[in-house]
Design a protein around this motif. Structure first.
Motif, PDB file in Angstrom:
ATOM      1  N   GLN A 162     -32.455   9.078  39.798  1.00  0.00           N
ATOM      2  CA  GLN A 162     -33.203  10.324  39.723  1.00  0.00           C
ATOM      3  C   GLN A 162     -34.656  10.105  40.153  1.00  0.00           C
ATOM      4  N   GLY A 163     -35.107  10.952  41.079  1.00  0.00           N
ATOM      5  CA  GLY A 163     -36.480  10.855  41.561  1.00  0.00           C
ATOM      6  C   GLY A 163     -36.647   9.990  42.790  1.00  0.00           C
ATOM      7  N   TRP A 164     -35.601   9.252  43.181  1.00  0.00           N
ATOM      8  CA  TRP A 164     -35.670   8.417  44.373  1.00  0.00           C
ATOM      9  C   TRP A 164     -34.933   9.104  45.526  1.00  0.00           C
ATOM     10  N   ILE A 165     -35.510   9.062  46.682  1.00  0.00           N
ATOM     11  CA  ILE A 165     -34.866   9.659  47.853  1.00  0.00           C
ATOM     12  C   ILE A 165     -33.780   8.747  48.397  1.00  0.00           C
ATOM     13  N   GLU A 166     -34.082   7.470  48.489  1.00  0.00           N
ATOM     14  CA  GLU A 166     -33.131   6.516  49.060  1.00  0.00           C
ATOM     15  C   GLU A 166     -31.981   6.246  48.089  1.00  0.00           C
ATOM     16  N   PRO A 167     -30.775   5.979  48.614  1.00  0.00           N
ATOM     17  CA  PRO A 167     -29.680   5.558  47.734  1.00  0.00           C
ATOM     18  C   PRO A 167     -29.909   4.130  47.251  1.00  0.00           C
ATOM     19  N   VAL A 168     -29.151   3.740  46.264  1.00  0.00           N
ATOM     20  CA  VAL A 168     -29.136   2.344  45.822  1.00  0.00           C
ATOM     21  C   VAL A 168     -27.712   1.835  45.958  1.00  0.00           C
ATOM     22  N   TYR A 169     -27.590   0.510  45.999  1.00  0.00           N
ATOM     23  CA  TYR A 169     -26.293  -0.142  46.167  1.00  0.00           C
ATOM     24  C   TYR A 169     -26.036  -1.012  44.949  1.00  0.00           C
ATOM     25  N   ILE A 170     -24.796  -1.013  44.494  1.00  0.00           N
ATOM     26  CA  ILE A 170     -24.379  -1.739  43.303  1.00  0.00           C
ATOM     27  C   ILE A 170     -23.152  -2.571  43.667  1.00  0.00           C
ATOM     28  N   HIS A 171     -23.119  -3.822  43.224  1.00  0.00           N
ATOM     29  CA  HIS A 171     -21.973  -4.680  43.512  1.00  0.00           C
ATOM     30  C   HIS A 171     -20.743  -4.128  42.798  1.00  0.00           C
ATOM     31  N   ALA A 172     -19.611  -4.162  43.486  1.00  0.00           N
ATOM     32  CA  ALA A 172     -18.389  -3.578  42.931  1.00  0.00           C
ATOM     33  C   ALA A 172     -17.997  -4.220  41.600  1.00  0.00           C
ATOM     34  N   SER A 173     -18.327  -5.496  41.408  1.00  0.00           N
ATOM     35  CA  SER A 173     -17.982  -6.164  40.151  1.00  0.00           C
ATOM     36  C   SER A 173     -18.763  -5.614  38.967  1.00  0.00           C
ATOM     37  N   LEU A 174     -19.831  -4.866  39.232  1.00  0.00           N
ATOM     38  CA  LEU A 174     -20.662  -4.306  38.164  1.00  0.00           C
ATOM     39  C   LEU A 174     -20.352  -2.825  37.914  1.00  0.00           C
ATOM     40  N   ARG A 175     -19.223  -2.350  38.401  1.00  0.00           N
ATOM     41  CA  ARG A 175     -18.893  -0.932  38.271  1.00  0.00           C
ATOM     42  C   ARG A 175     -18.926  -0.479  36.801  1.00  0.00           C
ATOM     43  N   ALA A 176     -18.236  -1.192  35.919  1.00  0.00           N
ATOM     44  CA  ALA A 176     -18.185  -0.773  34.512  1.00  0.00           C
ATOM     45  C   ALA A 176     -19.573  -0.784  33.892  1.00  0.00           C
ATOM     46  N   LEU A 177     -20.369  -1.809  34.215  1.00  0.00           N
ATOM     47  CA  LEU A 177     -21.730  -1.883  33.689  1.00  0.00           C
ATOM     48  C   LEU A 177     -22.569  -0.725  34.219  1.00  0.00           C
ATOM     49  N   ALA A 178     -22.400  -0.396  35.495  1.00  0.00           N
ATOM     50  CA  ALA A 178     -23.148   0.704  36.089  1.00  0.00           C
ATOM     51  C   ALA A 178     -22.774   2.036  35.450  1.00  0.00           C
ATOM     52  N   GLU A 179     -21.500   2.215  35.130  1.00  0.00           N
ATOM     53  CA  GLU A 179     -21.077   3.444  34.469  1.00  0.00           C
ATOM     54  C   GLU A 179     -21.719   3.569  33.091  1.00  0.00           C
ATOM     55  N   ARG A 180     -21.806   2.464  32.373  1.00  0.00           N
ATOM     56  CA  ARG A 180     -22.483   2.494  31.072  1.00  0.00           C
ATOM     57  C   ARG A 180     -23.962   2.808  31.238  1.00  0.00           C
ATOM     58  N   ALA A 181     -24.584   2.227  32.272  1.00  0.00           N
ATOM     59  CA  ALA A 181     -25.999   2.505  32.521  1.00  0.00           C
ATOM     60  C   ALA A 181     -26.203   3.980  32.837  1.00  0.00           C
TER      61      ALA A 181
END
Length: 442
Positions: A254-273
């Motif tokens: 939120q608030g950033w124009i550019e996308p960010v990239y997340i390693h696929a192995s961190l999917r569950a952690l990213a969902e919690r975040a």
């Protein structure tokens, strides 16, 4: 899967979780934890400044708490790690040797790290050093007496030291071990005998794997952050292609124009975040060479923390101090400490502790920061914490109280353990710690 959207706080939490800095360690560290922490970060930058513990040891302490610093040296000597130019000079897990081998095979592309013109003019000296090591075994720079009549210094290395570094950068030599932090060089085939260049990946594959390592280590990345982690050069890996292959996820903050990239192995952690379920609870001091802060632009964009190491700045022009340590508190970079460990006297000197603008000071805040200072002091074998200056000045009294320090006490006053510092809140705090204090200067 719908693209994830994270708040800035969630992005910070994901980054800290990936770096092993979300919650304090739940048990005392063991030797294997040192290697695990380096594998999680991908690289551990090396620096020799020692006003506090040298940076690689301090970076590990921030993640592990008290641990035996010899474990890092042992992992290097046992071959679990190797040294090379990654972000800068770094300890790197040995399994990533193949990803950096291309740099050794093209050392001229390393710029100042490889003195190509010097090598051309001093080929006989380099050949002599290599022959010496081949016959006599592992060698330190100090094993060669200076013979050119110069005084030494950073830019006046003796020829043998320059030869050792040239041979190291070209991959002919590796660091077999360190003694008192001094490098000991040996032939690469003796240090890493299982390596053969037939195993070398293509340079395209190596770049891709380094990019994936960087994204995994950082938790989430803007495209512009990725190359800095391993100091990779163009052409960079195509992150969008890695998204299409399923190796990376694309998300937004939120608030950033550019996308960010997340390693696929961190999917569950990213969902919690993204759900706000990651709650940072670590409060600690960071090395200037910690991955969390070493990229000034990233630290500013992610933490709104404008950080510059000032040890190379003339003293009169420094704002914060020679070797300031950022303070990480519960997911926020709240200030910086200019510290020096006087190990012989048992004093951890806080020359200055300056908070960022807008940081709210509370009893809990002071307790968190005080415990971080006390843990760091104890790890340096310094039972005394001496705070000279705080910004704002009004922080001195409550911080002194949290340190167990009465600002009006005599220098020899020993208050013991302050009841407000509950050891149950921090398994790393020793209830028997002698909190000798020096009067704070309000």
């Amino acid at each position: 899967m719908t693209e994830l959207t994270l708040t800035l706080a969630g992005a910070r939490a994901l980054h800290l979780a990936a770096q092993g800095m979300l919650v304090p360690p739940r048990r005392k560290a063991g030797k294997a934890d040192v290697l695990d922490a380096i594998r999680r970060m991908g690289v551990l930058q090396i620096d020799t400044i020692s006003v506090v513990a040298r940076s690689p040891y301090l970076v590990l302490w921030s993640r592990l708490g008290d641990y035996d610093m010899e474990w890092l040296d042992q992992h290097l000597a046992e071959g679990s790690l190797f040294e090379y130019w990654a972000h800068e000079a770094c300890f790197v897990p040995i399994e990533d040797y193949a990803l950096l081998r291309h740099r050794m095979l093209d050392p001229a592309a390393m710029g100042w790290k490889y003195a190509q013109s010097w090598l051309r003019d001093n080929g006989a000296a380099v050949a002599g050093v290599l022959a010496h090591i081949r016959v006599n075994g592992p060698t330190r720079s100090s094993d060669f007496e200076r013979s050119d009549g110069r005084a030494g210094g950073w830019w006046e290395w003796k020829p043998e030291k320059r030869a050792l570094e040239v041979l190291f950068t070209s991959g002919a030599l590796m660091i077999a071990r360190r003694h008192n932090f001094q490098r000991i060089y040996d032939l690469a085939e003796r240090v890493h005998p299982s390596w053969h260049d037939e195993r070398l990946p293509s340079i395209t594959d190596a770049r891709r794997e380094l990019a994936l390592n960087a994204v995994r280590a950082l938790g989430l990345c803007k495209a512009g952050w990725v190359a800095d982690y391993y100091r990779t050069k163009r052409p960079h890996a195509d992150l969008d292609a890695l998204v299409e292959r399923g190796a990376l996820l694309r998300a937004s903050v939120q608030g950033w124009i550019e996308p960010v990239y997340i390693h696929a192995s961190l999917r569950a952690l990213a969902e919690r975040a993204a759900a706000g379920a990651l709650k940072p609870s670590v409060t600690t001091l960071l090395s200037p060479f910690d991955p969390i802060v070493w990229d000034r632009r990233r630290a500013l964009e992610l933490f709104d923390f404008d950080y510059r190491l000032e040890c190379y700045t003339p003293a009169a022009k420094r704002r914060y101090g020679y070797f300031t340590l950022p303070i990480l508190r519960r997911g926020v970079l709240v200030g910086r400490v200019d510290a020096k460990a006087h190990r012989r006297d048992g004093v951890f000197e806080v020359k200055s502790l300056e908070l960022e603008a807008g940081v709210r000071v509370s009893e809990r805040f002071c307790r968190d920061v005080a415990q971080a200072l006390l843990r760091c002091a104890r790890w340096h074998a310094c039972p005394q914490v001496r705070v000279t200056r705080t910004v704002p000045a009004s922080l001195a009294a409550p911080l002194g109280a949290a340190l167990g320090c009465d600002p009006d006490c005599d220098p020899g006053f020993d208050p013991g353990l302050d009841p407000g510092l509950d050891p149950g809140l921090d398994p790393g705090l020793d209830p028997g710690l002698d909190l000798r204090c020096t009067p704070c200067d309000p």
